[in-house]
Design an enzyme around this catalytic site. Sequence first.
Site, PDB file in Angstrom:
ATOM      1  CE1 TYR A  23      84.784  10.453  27.150  1.00  0.00           C
ATOM      2  CE2 TYR A  23      87.092   9.863  27.423  1.00  0.00           C
ATOM      3  CZ  TYR A  23      86.086  10.816  27.396  1.00  0.00           C
ATOM      4  OH  TYR A  23      86.398  12.136  27.601  1.00  0.00           O
TER       5      TYR A  23
ATOM      6  CE  LYS B 144     105.125  12.867  30.989  1.00  0.00           C
ATOM      7  NZ  LYS B 144     105.503  13.939  31.959  1.00  0.00           N
TER       8      LYS B 144
ATOM      9  CB  ILE C  97     109.301  24.407  32.013  1.00  0.00           C
ATOM     10  CG1 ILE C  97     108.098  23.686  31.403  1.00  0.00           C
ATOM     11  CG2 ILE C  97     109.275  24.387  33.539  1.00  0.00           C
ATOM     12  CD1 ILE C  97     108.159  22.166  31.571  1.00  0.00           C
TER      13      ILE C  97
ATOM     14  N   GLY D 213     100.121  21.583  40.621  1.00  0.00           N
ATOM     15  CA  GLY D 213      99.168  20.641  40.017  1.00  0.00           C
ATOM     16  C   GLY D 213      98.835  19.515  40.986  1.00  0.00           C
ATOM     17  CG  PHE D 214      96.605  15.105  40.968  1.00  0.00           C
ATOM     18  CD1 PHE D 214      96.170  14.919  42.282  1.00  0.00           C
ATOM     19  CD2 PHE D 214      96.775  13.973  40.163  1.00  0.00           C
ATOM     20  CE1 PHE D 214      95.920  13.630  42.786  1.00  0.00           C
ATOM     21  CE2 PHE D 214      96.532  12.698  40.653  1.00  0.00           C
ATOM     22  CZ  PHE D 214      96.115  12.523  41.963  1.00  0.00           C
TER      23      PHE D 214
ATOM     24  CB  THR E  95      98.280  25.783  32.753  1.00  0.00           C
ATOM     25  OG1 THR E  95      98.136  24.574  33.522  1.00  0.00           O
ATOM     26  CG2 THR E  95      99.715  25.920  32.256  1.00  0.00           C
TER      27      THR E  95
ATOM     28  CB  THR F  66     102.838   8.633  31.898  1.00  0.00           C
ATOM     29  OG1 THR F  66     101.656   7.844  31.729  1.00  0.00           O
ATOM     30  CG2 THR F  66     103.247   9.141  30.530  1.00  0.00           C
ATOM     31  CG  ASP F  67     100.748   3.618  32.658  1.00  0.00           C
ATOM     32  OD1 ASP F  67     100.408   4.788  32.375  1.00  0.00           O
ATOM     33  OD2 ASP F  67      99.957   2.777  33.125  1.00  0.00           O
ATOM     34  CD  GLU F  68      98.041   7.787  29.161  1.00  0.00           C
ATOM     35  OE1 GLU F  68      98.003   8.349  28.060  1.00  0.00           O
ATOM     36  OE2 GLU F  68      97.170   7.938  30.027  1.00  0.00           O
TER      37      GLU F  68
ATOM     38  CE1 TYR G 271     100.672  13.538  29.538  1.00  0.00           C
ATOM     39  CE2 TYR G 271      99.759  11.325  29.352  1.00  0.00           C
ATOM     40  CZ  TYR G 271     100.479  12.272  30.066  1.00  0.00           C
ATOM     41  OH  TYR G 271     101.008  11.964  31.294  1.00  0.00           O
TER      42      TYR G 271
ATOM     43  CG  HIS H  94      89.798   4.689  25.162  1.00  0.00           C
ATOM     44  ND1 HIS H  94      88.529   4.753  25.667  1.00  0.00           N
ATOM     45  CD2 HIS H  94      90.621   4.744  26.231  1.00  0.00           C
ATOM     46  CE1 HIS H  94      88.561   4.840  26.977  1.00  0.00           C
ATOM     47  NE2 HIS H  94      89.840   4.816  27.346  1.00  0.00           N
TER      48      HIS H  94
HETATM   49  P1  NAD Z   1      98.398  18.347  36.375  1.00  0.00           P
HETATM   50  O1  NAD Z   1      97.854  18.718  35.045  1.00  0.00           O
HETATM   51  O2  NAD Z   1      97.467  18.241  37.535  1.00  0.00           O
HETATM   52  O3  NAD Z   1      99.554  19.377  36.791  1.00  0.00           O
HETATM   53  C1  NAD Z   1     100.492  19.855  35.868  1.00  0.00           C
HETATM   54  C2  NAD Z   1     101.088  21.146  36.433  1.00  0.00           C
HETATM   55  O4  NAD Z   1     102.076  21.604  35.488  1.00  0.00           O
HETATM   56  C3  NAD Z   1     100.072  22.282  36.610  1.00  0.00           C
HETATM   57  O5  NAD Z   1     100.211  22.859  37.885  1.00  0.00           O
HETATM   58  C4  NAD Z   1     100.419  23.260  35.509  1.00  0.00           C
HETATM   59  O6  NAD Z   1     100.135  24.615  35.849  1.00  0.00           O
HETATM   60  C5  NAD Z   1     101.914  23.025  35.340  1.00  0.00           C
HETATM   61  N1  NAD Z   1     102.399  23.420  34.014  1.00  0.00           N
HETATM   62  C6  NAD Z   1     101.838  23.122  32.801  1.00  0.00           C
HETATM   63  N2  NAD Z   1     102.563  23.709  31.818  1.00  0.00           N
HETATM   64  C7  NAD Z   1     103.602  24.346  32.414  1.00  0.00           C
HETATM   65  C8  NAD Z   1     104.689  25.113  31.917  1.00  0.00           C
HETATM   66  N3  NAD Z   1     104.855  25.357  30.597  1.00  0.00           N
HETATM   67  N4  NAD Z   1     105.591  25.603  32.803  1.00  0.00           N
HETATM   68  C9  NAD Z   1     105.449  25.387  34.147  1.00  0.00           C
HETATM   69  N5  NAD Z   1     104.416  24.700  34.669  1.00  0.00           N
HETATM   70  C10 NAD Z   1     103.509  24.173  33.809  1.00  0.00           C
HETATM   71  O7  NAD Z   1      99.183  16.979  36.143  1.00  0.00           O
HETATM   72  P2  NAD Z   1      99.412  15.726  37.124  1.00  0.00           P
HETATM   73  O8  NAD Z   1      98.328  14.758  36.915  1.00  0.00           O
HETATM   74  O9  NAD Z   1      99.720  16.224  38.469  1.00  0.00           O
HETATM   75  O10 NAD Z   1     100.739  15.113  36.465  1.00  0.00           O
HETATM   76  C11 NAD Z   1     102.015  15.563  36.861  1.00  0.00           C
HETATM   77  C12 NAD Z   1     103.065  14.785  36.075  1.00  0.00           C
HETATM   78  O11 NAD Z   1     102.926  13.393  36.340  1.00  0.00           O
HETATM   79  C13 NAD Z   1     102.960  14.959  34.568  1.00  0.00           C
HETATM   80  O12 NAD Z   1     104.256  15.043  34.045  1.00  0.00           O
HETATM   81  C14 NAD Z   1     102.274  13.682  34.100  1.00  0.00           C
HETATM   82  O13 NAD Z   1     102.663  13.357  32.798  1.00  0.00           O
HETATM   83  C15 NAD Z   1     102.799  12.684  35.110  1.00  0.00           C
HETATM   84  N6  NAD Z   1     101.919  11.542  35.402  1.00  0.00           N
HETATM   85  C16 NAD Z   1     100.620  11.720  35.752  1.00  0.00           C
HETATM   86  C17 NAD Z   1      99.831  10.618  36.091  1.00  0.00           C
HETATM   87  C18 NAD Z   1      98.389  10.777  36.497  1.00  0.00           C
HETATM   88  O14 NAD Z   1      97.695   9.776  36.651  1.00  0.00           O
HETATM   89  N7  NAD Z   1      97.890  11.975  36.731  1.00  0.00           N
HETATM   90  C19 NAD Z   1     100.377   9.340  36.051  1.00  0.00           C
HETATM   91  C20 NAD Z   1     101.723   9.185  35.673  1.00  0.00           C
HETATM   92  C21 NAD Z   1     102.476  10.295  35.366  1.00  0.00           C
HETATM   93  O1  DAU Z   2      98.368   6.114  32.958  1.00  0.00           O
HETATM   94  C1  DAU Z   2      98.870   7.329  33.421  1.00  0.00           C
HETATM   95  C2  DAU Z   2      98.086   8.463  32.820  1.00  0.00           C
HETATM   96  O2  DAU Z   2      96.814   8.430  33.445  1.00  0.00           O
HETATM   97  C3  DAU Z   2      98.730   9.821  33.011  1.00  0.00           C
HETATM   98  O3  DAU Z   2      99.946   9.852  32.306  1.00  0.00           O
HETATM   99  C4  DAU Z   2      97.806  10.952  32.507  1.00  0.00           C
HETATM  100  O4  DAU Z   2      98.381  12.218  32.810  1.00  0.00           O
HETATM  101  C5  DAU Z   2      96.480  10.824  33.210  1.00  0.00           C
HETATM  102  O5  DAU Z   2      95.580  11.786  32.699  1.00  0.00           O
HETATM  103  C6  DAU Z   2      95.906   9.422  33.021  1.00  0.00           C
HETATM  104  O6  DAU Z   2      95.521   9.192  31.647  1.00  0.00           O
HETATM  105  P1  DAU Z   2      94.154   8.432  31.269  1.00  0.00           P
HETATM  106  O7  DAU Z   2      93.763   8.812  29.908  1.00  0.00           O
HETATM  107  O8  DAU Z   2      94.219   6.983  31.580  1.00  0.00           O
HETATM  108  O9  DAU Z   2      93.195   9.102  32.399  1.00  0.00           O
HETATM  109  P2  DAU Z   2      91.729   9.723  32.321  1.00  0.00           P
HETATM  110  O10 DAU Z   2      91.391  10.097  33.727  1.00  0.00           O
HETATM  111  O11 DAU Z   2      91.580  10.754  31.280  1.00  0.00           O
HETATM  112  O12 DAU Z   2      90.853   8.459  31.891  1.00  0.00           O
HETATM  113  C7  DAU Z   2      90.871   7.250  32.638  1.00  0.00           C
HETATM  114  C8  DAU Z   2      89.976   6.258  31.894  1.00  0.00           C
HETATM  115  O13 DAU Z   2      88.620   6.714  31.972  1.00  0.00           O
HETATM  116  C9  DAU Z   2      90.317   6.137  30.429  1.00  0.00           C
HETATM  117  O14 DAU Z   2      90.128   4.783  30.014  1.00  0.00           O
HETATM  118  C10 DAU Z   2      89.276   7.025  29.749  1.00  0.00           C
HETATM  119  C11 DAU Z   2      88.069   6.904  30.660  1.00  0.00           C
HETATM  120  N1  DAU Z   2      87.206   8.104  30.710  1.00  0.00           N
HETATM  121  C12 DAU Z   2      87.793   9.300  31.016  1.00  0.00           C
HETATM  122  C13 DAU Z   2      87.042  10.456  31.049  1.00  0.00           C
HETATM  123  C14 DAU Z   2      87.696  11.788  31.371  1.00  0.00           C
HETATM  124  C15 DAU Z   2      85.825   8.006  30.479  1.00  0.00           C
HETATM  125  O15 DAU Z   2      85.297   6.906  30.240  1.00  0.00           O
HETATM  126  N2  DAU Z   2      85.098   9.161  30.514  1.00  0.00           N
HETATM  127  C16 DAU Z   2      85.635  10.378  30.783  1.00  0.00           C
HETATM  128  O16 DAU Z   2      84.888  11.386  30.787  1.00  0.00           O
END
Ligand code: NAD
Ligand code: DAU
Length: 340
Positions: A209, A156, A62, A12-13, A38, A127-129, A152, A280
Amino acid sequence: MTKRVLVTGGAGFIGSNLVHYLVKERPDWKIVVCDLLTYAGNLENISALLDENKIDFVRCDIADASNVEDLFSNYEFDLVFHLAAESHVDRSILSAAPFMKTNVLGTEHLLSAAKSHAVQRFVHVSTDEVYGSLGETGRFVETTPLDPTSPYAASKAASDLVVQSYHKTHSLDAVITRCTNNYGPYQFPEKFIPLFISNVLEGKPLPLYGDGMQIRNWLHVIDHCRALLLIAEKGIAGEVYNIGGGEASEVPNKEVALKIIHTLSASEDLLQHVTDRLAHDRRYAIDHSKLENELGWSPTVTFDQGLADTISWYQKHAAWWEHIKSGSYREYYEQNYGNR
Ligand code: NAD
Ligand code: DAU
């Protein structure tokens, strides 16, 4: 010292960025990625490392206890970075069950295997969420009560409590990290920044949004990866560590959207205010002073520089996101944005 290291969600990311970072910073570590692949998992993100045999990959769910047990029996890990999750808030509003299955049950299976296979450290990437939403002032600290709003975030928060229970009950050496919004290369284009960049590049509207004045505390993914390695090596068992971008990266969504539009010399007419996300969260802001004071971490990438680099990355890697946006993504897009 050589360590056997598991990265869950490493396709993933954040997981793929972490794997690249670990290979560079700890070349003697044996790194294994486990990922279900996924819709959000993409082997292309780590294909260079796989081609050079620098890491192993195991396709594994997992949420399936026997998959997890096989994985831990085959490798006997010293260290686990747990990132696998369902990660998108909007998808959790459409359907919450996969979030509970992977994020809660999946985490429990990993903890159970870590305990029985005597893993030395389990880094749970949260996550901070989990803290919910802030008003106009204040910051989340590690002792802020959990108050998640979306399914979500609730999944978490539940997983964090399960991790803490394994530490307290079974003395499992576990640490929890709670990071703010990440951005950077390889982020799936359902998330705000890559969605808006790629939509501008395609000449499509940017669905903002509500009033667009919600605030997120942006952190470049490389700074998150730096924090995770530091916490894995120096963090104290049982502790929670907040990770955030600092005050300068607390930016309203509309301002981020306009920065993207202006950097790409596009028209502001692309911005479209659409119906708000349910429940939101208005504002996130993290106090990361514990991590800074105790372990010496602080962010290194400014938001303006990181955003410019990220925009440039998406311009250069159009094939990567065009491929993603052409598949089942379209159905999701219609479902989430069709009636807004
Ligand atoms: P992502 O969705 O890009 O990646 C998630 C990965 O998990 C994917 O590669 C997916 O295939 C895999 N996955 C999903 N279900 C699975 C399962 N059942 N078994 C094995 N693998 C599985 O997510 P991300 O943005 O890279 O986030 C990674 C972690 O960091 C998450 O736990 C998320 O809660 C946390 N996080 C994300 C952010 C953010 O801003 N993106 C911020 C804080 C914390
Ligand atoms: O804070 C950490 C979290 O950040 C992680 O735990 C999550 O995995 C990650 O997805 C992210 O959650 P957010 O809901 O904050 O991120 P998202 O990119 O979905 O949205 C960021 C902000 O932008 C939020 O206020 C919603 C807004 N938004 C998002 C989308 C997708 C829009 O206005 N339009 C959109 O189409």
